[in-house]
Write a protein that holds these residues in place. Structure first.
Motif, PDB file in Angstrom:
ATOM      1  N   ASP A 102       0.839  -1.191   0.000  1.00  0.00           N
ATOM      2  CA  ASP A 102       0.000   0.000   0.000  1.00  0.00           C
ATOM      3  C   ASP A 102       0.874   1.241   0.000  1.00  0.00           C
ATOM      4  O   ASP A 102       1.741   1.391   0.866  1.00  0.00           O
ATOM      5  CB  ASP A 102      -0.901  -0.004   1.238  1.00  0.00           C
ATOM      6  CG  ASP A 102      -2.068   0.941   1.118  1.00  0.00           C
ATOM      7  OD1 ASP A 102      -1.826   2.142   0.880  1.00  0.00           O
ATOM      8  OD2 ASP A 102      -3.211   0.500   1.277  1.00  0.00           O
ATOM      9  N   HIS A 130      -3.655   3.006  -5.263  1.00  0.00           N
ATOM     10  CA  HIS A 130      -4.476   1.852  -4.911  1.00  0.00           C
ATOM     11  C   HIS A 130      -4.245   1.590  -3.430  1.00  0.00           C
ATOM     12  O   HIS A 130      -3.123   1.259  -3.022  1.00  0.00           O
ATOM     13  CB  HIS A 130      -4.072   0.631  -5.737  1.00  0.00           C
ATOM     14  CG  HIS A 130      -4.670   0.617  -7.109  1.00  0.00           C
ATOM     15  ND1 HIS A 130      -4.626  -0.478  -7.931  1.00  0.00           N
ATOM     16  CD2 HIS A 130      -5.356   1.574  -7.794  1.00  0.00           C
ATOM     17  CE1 HIS A 130      -5.231  -0.206  -9.073  1.00  0.00           C
ATOM     18  NE2 HIS A 130      -5.680   1.041  -9.005  1.00  0.00           N
ATOM     19  N   THR A 131      -5.291   1.732  -2.620  1.00  0.00           N
ATOM     20  CA  THR A 131      -5.069   1.729  -1.177  1.00  0.00           C
ATOM     21  C   THR A 131      -6.199   1.075  -0.400  1.00  0.00           C
ATOM     22  O   THR A 131      -7.354   1.084  -0.821  1.00  0.00           O
ATOM     23  CB  THR A 131      -4.859   3.172  -0.671  1.00  0.00           C
ATOM     24  OG1 THR A 131      -4.581   3.151   0.721  1.00  0.00           O
ATOM     25  CG2 THR A 131      -6.091   4.032  -0.932  1.00  0.00           C
ATOM     26  N   ARG A 132      -5.824   0.503   0.715  1.00  0.00           N
ATOM     27  CA  ARG A 132      -6.755  -0.036   1.712  1.00  0.00           C
ATOM     28  C   ARG A 132      -6.514   0.663   3.050  1.00  0.00           C
ATOM     29  O   ARG A 132      -7.235   0.470   4.016  1.00  0.00           O
ATOM     30  CB  ARG A 132      -6.512  -1.538   1.845  1.00  0.00           C
ATOM     31  CG  ARG A 132      -7.643  -2.351   2.445  1.00  0.00           C
ATOM     32  CD  ARG A 132      -7.876  -3.602   1.617  1.00  0.00           C
ATOM     33  NE  ARG A 132      -8.615  -4.654   2.269  1.00  0.00           N
ATOM     34  CZ  ARG A 132      -9.928  -4.625   2.516  1.00  0.00           C
ATOM     35  NH1 ARG A 132     -10.638  -3.550   2.245  1.00  0.00           N
ATOM     36  NH2 ARG A 132     -10.529  -5.673   3.066  1.00  0.00           N
ATOM     37  N   PRO A 134      -6.884   3.729   4.316  1.00  0.00           N
ATOM     38  CA  PRO A 134      -7.870   4.558   5.029  1.00  0.00           C
ATOM     39  C   PRO A 134      -8.866   3.753   5.841  1.00  0.00           C
ATOM     40  O   PRO A 134      -9.459   4.269   6.799  1.00  0.00           O
ATOM     41  CB  PRO A 134      -8.573   5.306   3.889  1.00  0.00           C
ATOM     42  CG  PRO A 134      -7.549   5.369   2.802  1.00  0.00           C
ATOM     43  CD  PRO A 134      -6.838   4.046   2.877  1.00  0.00           C
ATOM     44  N   PHE A 158      -7.735   8.266  -6.436  1.00  0.00           N
ATOM     45  CA  PHE A 158      -7.641   7.253  -5.380  1.00  0.00           C
ATOM     46  C   PHE A 158      -8.586   6.109  -5.724  1.00  0.00           C
ATOM     47  O   PHE A 158      -9.745   6.343  -6.090  1.00  0.00           O
ATOM     48  CB  PHE A 158      -8.034   7.834  -4.022  1.00  0.00           C
ATOM     49  CG  PHE A 158      -6.871   8.283  -3.185  1.00  0.00           C
ATOM     50  CD1 PHE A 158      -6.556   7.642  -1.997  1.00  0.00           C
ATOM     51  CD2 PHE A 158      -6.075   9.345  -3.587  1.00  0.00           C
ATOM     52  CE1 PHE A 158      -5.481   8.050  -1.223  1.00  0.00           C
ATOM     53  CE2 PHE A 158      -4.997   9.766  -2.832  1.00  0.00           C
ATOM     54  CZ  PHE A 158      -4.698   9.115  -1.639  1.00  0.00           C
ATOM     55  N   THR A 159      -8.103   4.884  -5.612  1.00  0.00           N
ATOM     56  CA  THR A 159      -8.963   3.707  -5.729  1.00  0.00           C
ATOM     57  C   THR A 159      -8.909   2.973  -4.401  1.00  0.00           C
ATOM     58  O   THR A 159      -7.864   2.462  -4.003  1.00  0.00           O
ATOM     59  CB  THR A 159      -8.514   2.789  -6.876  1.00  0.00           C
ATOM     60  OG1 THR A 159      -8.511   3.526  -8.100  1.00  0.00           O
ATOM     61  CG2 THR A 159      -9.462   1.614  -7.016  1.00  0.00           C
ATOM     62  N   LEU A 160     -10.041   2.945  -3.721  1.00  0.00           N
ATOM     63  CA  LEU A 160     -10.149   2.367  -2.380  1.00  0.00           C
ATOM     64  C   LEU A 160     -10.617   0.922  -2.480  1.00  0.00           C
ATOM     65  O   LEU A 160     -11.633   0.633  -3.114  1.00  0.00           O
ATOM     66  CB  LEU A 160     -11.144   3.180  -1.559  1.00  0.00           C
ATOM     67  CG  LEU A 160     -11.413   2.713  -0.126  1.00  0.00           C
ATOM     68  CD1 LEU A 160     -10.210   2.998   0.762  1.00  0.00           C
ATOM     69  CD2 LEU A 160     -12.671   3.406   0.424  1.00  0.00           C
ATOM     70  N   HIS A 161      -9.876   0.012  -1.860  1.00  0.00           N
ATOM     71  CA  HIS A 161     -10.285  -1.389  -1.814  1.00  0.00           C
ATOM     72  C   HIS A 161     -11.183  -1.599  -0.594  1.00  0.00           C
ATOM     73  O   HIS A 161     -10.742  -1.475   0.545  1.00  0.00           O
ATOM     74  CB  HIS A 161      -9.043  -2.285  -1.732  1.00  0.00           C
ATOM     75  CG  HIS A 161      -9.352  -3.745  -1.627  1.00  0.00           C
ATOM     76  ND1 HIS A 161      -8.370  -4.707  -1.601  1.00  0.00           N
ATOM     77  CD2 HIS A 161     -10.523  -4.424  -1.539  1.00  0.00           C
ATOM     78  CE1 HIS A 161      -8.925  -5.906  -1.494  1.00  0.00           C
ATOM     79  NE2 HIS A 161     -10.232  -5.760  -1.446  1.00  0.00           N
ATOM     80  N   LEU A 176     -11.984  10.596   3.983  1.00  0.00           N
ATOM     81  CA  LEU A 176     -11.958  10.497   2.534  1.00  0.00           C
ATOM     82  C   LEU A 176     -12.526  11.753   1.884  1.00  0.00           C
ATOM     83  O   LEU A 176     -12.062  12.176   0.814  1.00  0.00           O
ATOM     84  CB  LEU A 176     -12.746   9.262   2.080  1.00  0.00           C
ATOM     85  CG  LEU A 176     -12.115   7.904   2.439  1.00  0.00           C
ATOM     86  CD1 LEU A 176     -13.081   6.776   2.125  1.00  0.00           C
ATOM     87  CD2 LEU A 176     -10.798   7.698   1.696  1.00  0.00           C
ATOM     88  N   ILE A 186     -12.414   9.685  -5.999  1.00  0.00           N
ATOM     89  CA  ILE A 186     -12.204   8.414  -5.303  1.00  0.00           C
ATOM     90  C   ILE A 186     -13.114   7.360  -5.935  1.00  0.00           C
ATOM     91  O   ILE A 186     -14.327   7.539  -6.031  1.00  0.00           O
ATOM     92  CB  ILE A 186     -12.481   8.521  -3.797  1.00  0.00           C
ATOM     93  CG1 ILE A 186     -11.551   9.555  -3.156  1.00  0.00           C
ATOM     94  CG2 ILE A 186     -12.291   7.152  -3.128  1.00  0.00           C
ATOM     95  CD1 ILE A 186     -11.721   9.691  -1.652  1.00  0.00           C
ATOM     96  N   SER A 188     -13.829   2.942  -6.112  1.00  0.00           N
ATOM     97  CA  SER A 188     -13.688   1.782  -5.232  1.00  0.00           C
ATOM     98  C   SER A 188     -13.524   0.528  -6.057  1.00  0.00           C
ATOM     99  O   SER A 188     -13.997   0.439  -7.196  1.00  0.00           O
ATOM    100  CB  SER A 188     -14.912   1.633  -4.318  1.00  0.00           C
ATOM    101  OG  SER A 188     -16.036   1.147  -5.047  1.00  0.00           O
TER     102      SER A 188
END
Length: 280
Positions: A102, A130-132, A134, A158-161, A176, A186, A188
């Motif tokens: 991450d 690409h992040t988890r 947050p 931002f792409t939230l997993h 966010l 953002i 997902s």
């Protein structure tokens, strides 16, 4: 995570079980062939126009279905100078994806330096996180990080997993929102997981609540067949049926594309109903 409940959707994602020990044919240590596409120790390129920088092997949580859990991350060499040099020479690239692990696991000074070096490359126009993080550590989105993002001269995404609405709460959405206020979209991405989110109401609640907070569902991923995660696999016909039902209940922007990754294909491969198109 609910106490004393092994069926809790968070517990299932993060607590190891004996199911991981079973060998399953068709599941692999490198299920998406990452190593075949390495352009350096910390750089992958699978698709035209964009490349993925493996910023770190660290993450805020240990997903038991992670497709990159066996990847041999280079952690001894600090910095990204060889990768930056490769990116600088490849003028066909317009977007860099910061992944890992991450990217938010990086120290602020390292992250700031990396963004500056990427911003100095004229042909790079977009930087995607690409992040988890947050979800696991929402405090990571603090004034220091926001300042770094605000100063970046390239368009950031931002792409939230996130796989289940139970992973989100008011604090996470508030943090966010501070990113969104900087003009950073953002999106997902969600992995379809057996016993976690493979039902209509769970997915509907997740995607609708994300949309309510300006987060657009981007991808619903078919599980990458990593060895040890077969117990999470959902049949594609079930995923197709779920997407078809969601189309009748949600606005188009709240419905992700149902995709899988096939090594060598020029993009993610959309999984479609046979009536509407080719079904992979």
């Amino acid at each position: 995570m609910g106490k004393n409940n092994l069926n809790d959707p968070l517990c299932k994602q993060f607590i190891p079980t004996k199911n991981e020990k079973y060998f399953t044919p068709g599941f692999h240590l490198d299920p998406v062939s990452d190593r075949e596409f390495q352009q350096g120790e910390k750089l992958l390129q699978k698709y035209q126009g964009r490349a993925l920088l493996l910023t770190t092997g660290g993450c805020a949580m240990n997903c038991r279905f992670c497709f990159r859990q066996n990847f041999p991350y280079e952690t001894k060499r600090p910095g990204f100078n060889p990768e930056i040099a490769t990116i600088s020479k490849n003028t066909s690239l317009s977007e860099i994806i910061l992944s890992g692990g991450d990217p938010l696991a990086l120290d602020d000074l390292i992250l700031q330096g990396l963004l500056q070096k990427l911003s100095d490359i004229p042909h790079i126009q977009r930087i995607r996180f690409h992040t988890r993080f947050p979800i696991g550590i929402p405090e990571r989105i603090d004034d220091s990080l926001l300042s770094i993002l605000e100063k970046c001269t390239k368009q950031i995404f931002f792409t939230l997993h996130v796989n289940h609405l139970q992973e989100m709460d008011a604090e996470i959405f508030e943090r966010l929102k501070n990113i969104q206020k900087l003009g950073i979209p953002i999106l997902s991405q969600t992995v379809l997981l057996k016993g976690v989110n493979d039902d209509f109401y769970t997915l509907k609640n997740l995607f609708e609540n994300l949309a309510n907070h300006g987060i657009l569902p981007y991808y619903l991923h078919q599980l990458d067949p990593v060895q040890g995660a077969a117990h999470f696999a959902v049949e594609k016909k079930i995923g197709i049926a779920l997407i078809e039902k969601l189309k009748n209940s949600l606005s188009g922007y709240a419905i992700p594309r149902y995709v899988c990754e096939i090594a060598g294909n020029p993009s993610k491969t959309e999984i479609l109903h046979p009536i509407h198109g080719f079904n992979t």
